[in-house]
Design a protein around this motif. Structure first.
Motif, PDB file in Angstrom:
ATOM      1  N   ALA A  79       0.839  -1.197   0.000  1.00 53.21           N
ATOM      2  CA  ALA A  79       0.000   0.000   0.000  1.00 53.21           C
ATOM      3  C   ALA A  79       0.874   1.247   0.000  1.00 53.21           C
ATOM      4  CB  ALA A  79      -0.932   0.001   1.208  1.00 53.21           C
ATOM      5  N   GLY A  80       1.959   1.238   0.759  1.00 55.10           N
ATOM      6  CA  GLY A  80       2.895   2.357   0.771  1.00 55.10           C
ATOM      7  C   GLY A  80       3.552   2.552  -0.578  1.00 55.10           C
ATOM      8  N   PHE A  81       3.821   1.470  -1.273  1.00 53.50           N
ATOM      9  CA  PHE A  81       4.412   1.559  -2.600  1.00 53.50           C
ATOM     10  C   PHE A  81       3.477   2.291  -3.549  1.00 53.50           C
ATOM     11  CE2 PHE A  81       4.699  -0.242  -6.894  1.00 53.50           C
ATOM     12  CZ  PHE A  81       5.992   0.122  -7.217  1.00 53.50           C
ATOM     13  N   ALA A  82       2.200   1.969  -3.515  1.00 54.30           N
ATOM     14  CA  ALA A  82       1.232   2.629  -4.407  1.00 54.30           C
ATOM     15  C   ALA A  82       1.123   4.114  -4.075  1.00 54.30           C
ATOM     16  CB  ALA A  82      -0.133   1.956  -4.280  1.00 54.30           C
ATOM     17  N   ARG A  83       1.105   4.458  -2.786  1.00 61.57           N
ATOM     18  CA  ARG A  83       1.044   5.872  -2.402  1.00 61.57           C
ATOM     19  C   ARG A  83       2.291   6.609  -2.863  1.00 61.57           C
ATOM     20  NH1 ARG A  83      -0.831   3.840   2.663  1.00 61.57           N
ATOM     21  NH2 ARG A  83       1.283   4.102   3.412  1.00 61.57           N
ATOM     22  N   GLY A  84       3.440   5.989  -2.749  1.00 65.08           N
ATOM     23  CA  GLY A  84       4.691   6.611  -3.148  1.00 65.08           C
ATOM     24  C   GLY A  84       4.797   6.829  -4.641  1.00 65.08           C
ATOM     25  N   ARG A  85       4.125   6.023  -5.417  1.00 62.94           N
ATOM     26  CA  ARG A  85       4.162   6.145  -6.871  1.00 62.94           C
ATOM     27  C   ARG A  85       3.330   7.326  -7.359  1.00 62.94           C
ATOM     28  NH1 ARG A  85       7.682   4.807  -9.952  1.00 62.94           N
ATOM     29  NH2 ARG A  85       6.187   5.044 -11.600  1.00 62.94           N
ATOM     30  N   ALA A  86       2.422   7.829  -6.560  1.00 61.49           N
ATOM     31  CA  ALA A  86       1.543   8.914  -6.996  1.00 61.49           C
ATOM     32  C   ALA A  86       2.337  10.154  -7.394  1.00 61.49           C
ATOM     33  CB  ALA A  86       0.533   9.260  -5.904  1.00 61.49           C
ATOM     34  N   CYS A 144       9.529  27.695 -25.403  1.00 65.21           N
ATOM     35  CA  CYS A 144       8.680  27.631 -24.208  1.00 65.21           C
ATOM     36  C   CYS A 144       9.376  28.354 -23.071  1.00 65.21           C
ATOM     37  CB  CYS A 144       8.358  26.199 -23.823  1.00 65.21           C
ATOM     38  SG  CYS A 144       9.753  25.245 -23.233  1.00 65.21           S
ATOM     39  N   GLU A 145       8.590  28.773 -22.113  1.00 64.01           N
ATOM     40  CA  GLU A 145       9.129  29.453 -20.941  1.00 64.01           C
ATOM     41  C   GLU A 145       9.849  28.441 -20.056  1.00 64.01           C
ATOM     42  OE1 GLU A 145       6.136  33.155 -20.323  1.00 64.01           O
ATOM     43  OE2 GLU A 145       5.469  31.232 -19.532  1.00 64.01           O
ATOM     44  N   LEU A 146      10.959  28.871 -19.501  1.00 68.01           N
ATOM     45  CA  LEU A 146      11.745  28.005 -18.634  1.00 68.01           C
ATOM     46  C   LEU A 146      11.165  28.006 -17.224  1.00 68.01           C
ATOM     47  CD1 LEU A 146      15.338  29.059 -19.713  1.00 68.01           C
ATOM     48  CD2 LEU A 146      13.918  27.214 -20.605  1.00 68.01           C
ATOM     49  N   ALA A 147      11.210  26.857 -16.606  1.00 65.08           N
ATOM     50  CA  ALA A 147      10.751  26.745 -15.223  1.00 65.08           C
ATOM     51  C   ALA A 147      11.340  25.498 -14.596  1.00 65.08           C
ATOM     52  CB  ALA A 147       9.229  26.689 -15.150  1.00 65.08           C
ATOM     53  N   SER A 148      11.380  25.518 -13.288  1.00 67.73           N
ATOM     54  CA  SER A 148      11.747  24.354 -12.504  1.00 67.73           C
ATOM     55  C   SER A 148      10.573  24.078 -11.569  1.00 67.73           C
ATOM     56  CB  SER A 148      13.019  24.631 -11.707  1.00 67.73           C
ATOM     57  OG  SER A 148      13.350  23.514 -10.920  1.00 67.73           O
ATOM     58  N   ILE A 149      10.098  22.861 -11.591  1.00 64.79           N
ATOM     59  CA  ILE A 149       8.898  22.495 -10.840  1.00 64.79           C
ATOM     60  C   ILE A 149       9.223  21.308  -9.945  1.00 64.79           C
ATOM     61  CG2 ILE A 149       6.565  21.559 -11.098  1.00 64.79           C
ATOM     62  CD1 ILE A 149       6.606  23.139 -13.848  1.00 64.79           C
ATOM     63  N   HIS A 150       8.714  21.340  -8.726  1.00 67.58           N
ATOM     64  CA  HIS A 150       8.945  20.251  -7.777  1.00 67.58           C
ATOM     65  C   HIS A 150       7.601  19.731  -7.276  1.00 67.58           C
ATOM     66  CE1 HIS A 150      13.285  21.057  -7.271  1.00 67.58           C
ATOM     67  NE2 HIS A 150      12.910  22.285  -7.579  1.00 67.58           N
ATOM     68  N   PHE A 151       7.445  18.422  -7.347  1.00 69.21           N
ATOM     69  CA  PHE A 151       6.313  17.745  -6.723  1.00 69.21           C
ATOM     70  C   PHE A 151       6.870  16.979  -5.528  1.00 69.21           C
ATOM     71  CE2 PHE A 151       4.538  17.700 -11.167  1.00 69.21           C
ATOM     72  CZ  PHE A 151       3.443  18.490 -10.906  1.00 69.21           C
ATOM     73  N   SER A 152       6.184  17.042  -4.404  1.00 68.10           N
ATOM     74  CA  SER A 152       6.602  16.258  -3.241  1.00 68.10           C
ATOM     75  C   SER A 152       5.358  15.818  -2.469  1.00 68.10           C
ATOM     76  CB  SER A 152       7.537  17.072  -2.343  1.00 68.10           C
ATOM     77  OG  SER A 152       6.899  18.243  -1.891  1.00 68.10           O
ATOM     78  N   ASP A 153       5.551  14.803  -1.647  1.00 64.76           N
ATOM     79  CA  ASP A 153       4.431  14.306  -0.846  1.00 64.76           C
ATOM     80  C   ASP A 153       4.857  14.142   0.609  1.00 64.76           C
ATOM     81  OD1 ASP A 153       5.840  11.891  -0.608  1.00 64.76           O
ATOM     82  OD2 ASP A 153       4.717  10.900  -2.189  1.00 64.76           O
ATOM     83  N   GLN A 154       3.929  13.736   1.448  1.00 66.99           N
ATOM     84  CA  GLN A 154       4.178  13.613   2.879  1.00 66.99           C
ATOM     85  C   GLN A 154       5.075  12.423   3.221  1.00 66.99           C
ATOM     86  OE1 GLN A 154       1.243  13.306   1.339  1.00 66.99           O
ATOM     87  NE2 GLN A 154      -0.048  11.762   2.271  1.00 66.99           N
ATOM     88  N   PHE A 155       5.380  11.563   2.245  1.00 68.77           N
ATOM     89  CA  PHE A 155       6.225  10.396   2.491  1.00 68.77           C
ATOM     90  C   PHE A 155       7.690  10.665   2.149  1.00 68.77           C
ATOM     91  CE2 PHE A 155       1.983   8.925   1.152  1.00 68.77           C
ATOM     92  CZ  PHE A 155       1.565   8.390   2.359  1.00 68.77           C
ATOM     93  N   GLY A 156       7.999  11.905   1.734  1.00 68.06           N
ATOM     94  CA  GLY A 156       9.370  12.252   1.408  1.00 68.06           C
ATOM     95  C   GLY A 156       9.747  12.038  -0.052  1.00 68.06           C
ATOM     96  N   ASN A 157       8.791  11.642  -0.880  1.00 67.72           N
ATOM     97  CA  ASN A 157       9.059  11.470  -2.309  1.00 67.72           C
ATOM     98  C   ASN A 157       9.070  12.831  -2.981  1.00 67.72           C
ATOM     99  OD1 ASN A 157       8.940   8.523  -2.257  1.00 67.72           O
ATOM    100  ND2 ASN A 157       6.772   8.827  -1.852  1.00 67.72           N
ATOM    101  N   THR A 158      10.100  13.115  -3.759  1.00 66.55           N
ATOM    102  CA  THR A 158      10.227  14.387  -4.453  1.00 66.55           C
ATOM    103  C   THR A 158      10.646  14.129  -5.891  1.00 66.55           C
ATOM    104  OG1 THR A 158      10.900  15.492  -2.416  1.00 66.55           O
ATOM    105  CG2 THR A 158      11.421  16.613  -4.461  1.00 66.55           C
ATOM    106  N   VAL A 159      10.026  14.863  -6.814  1.00 68.13           N
ATOM    107  CA  VAL A 159      10.382  14.770  -8.231  1.00 68.13           C
ATOM    108  C   VAL A 159      10.544  16.188  -8.762  1.00 68.13           C
ATOM    109  CG1 VAL A 159       9.689  13.962 -10.516  1.00 68.13           C
ATOM    110  CG2 VAL A 159       9.080  12.624  -8.500  1.00 68.13           C
TER     111      VAL A 159
END
Length: 160
Positions: free
Chosen positions: A28-35, A124-139
């Protein structure tokens, strides 16, 4: 003739059930981390769509991001140069961030949604975007050149 007794079969089934009980929470944690990764991958795909459509249609396409509402969508220039309308494509509909996902970027703050424009020239316009979650996963997602595409940055911070 050799065969299994009912007791042996029941014991094997009990061991399998016990192993499933132990392993299930980690799955279940694996599926949440993949989001987080799945959302980042989908976000990059939408940027590729917007860039390709801008080039093909000869119109400016805009990726609109509303972190407060937790969603993003594509619009395009209606020909007037300053009026953007919804794009009629399933790939451009409104997409929601998964619950608990945090969005950060270096896009300039403005009234209304944040935007990234994709011009007919491929620029295209340049940008840096970060997605993160409460489990410490960051992209991290970024575009390194105005004529390059957005991509997911490898975890070591290097280029593609």
């Amino acid at each position: 003739h050799s065969a299994f007794t009912l007791l042996e079969l029941v014991l094997v089934m009990a061991v399998i059930a016990l192993m499933l009980v132990i392993v299930a929470p980690s799955l279940a944690g694996f599926a949440r981390g993949r989001a987080t990764t799945d959302t980042a991958t989908h976000f990059v795909a939408v940027t590729h769509f917007a860039r390709a459509q801008a080039i093909v249609d000869g119109q400016t396409y805009r990726l609109n991001i509303d972190p407060a509402a937790g969603r993003w969508w594509i619009t395009h220039d209606d020909g007037s140069g300053d009026n953007f309308v919804p794009t009629d494509s399933p790939d451009a509909r409104s997409f929601d961030f998964p619950e608990g996902l945090r969005f950060e970027s270096n896009l300039p703050a403005q009234d209304g949604p944040l935007t990234i424009d994709f011009l007919p020239s491929g620029y295209c316009e340049l940008a840096s975007i970060h997605f993160s979650d409460q489990f410490g996963n960051t992209v991290e997602i970024r575009c390194d050149s105005p004529f390059d595409a957005y991509h997911i940055v490898p975890p070591n911070g290097g280029s593609r």
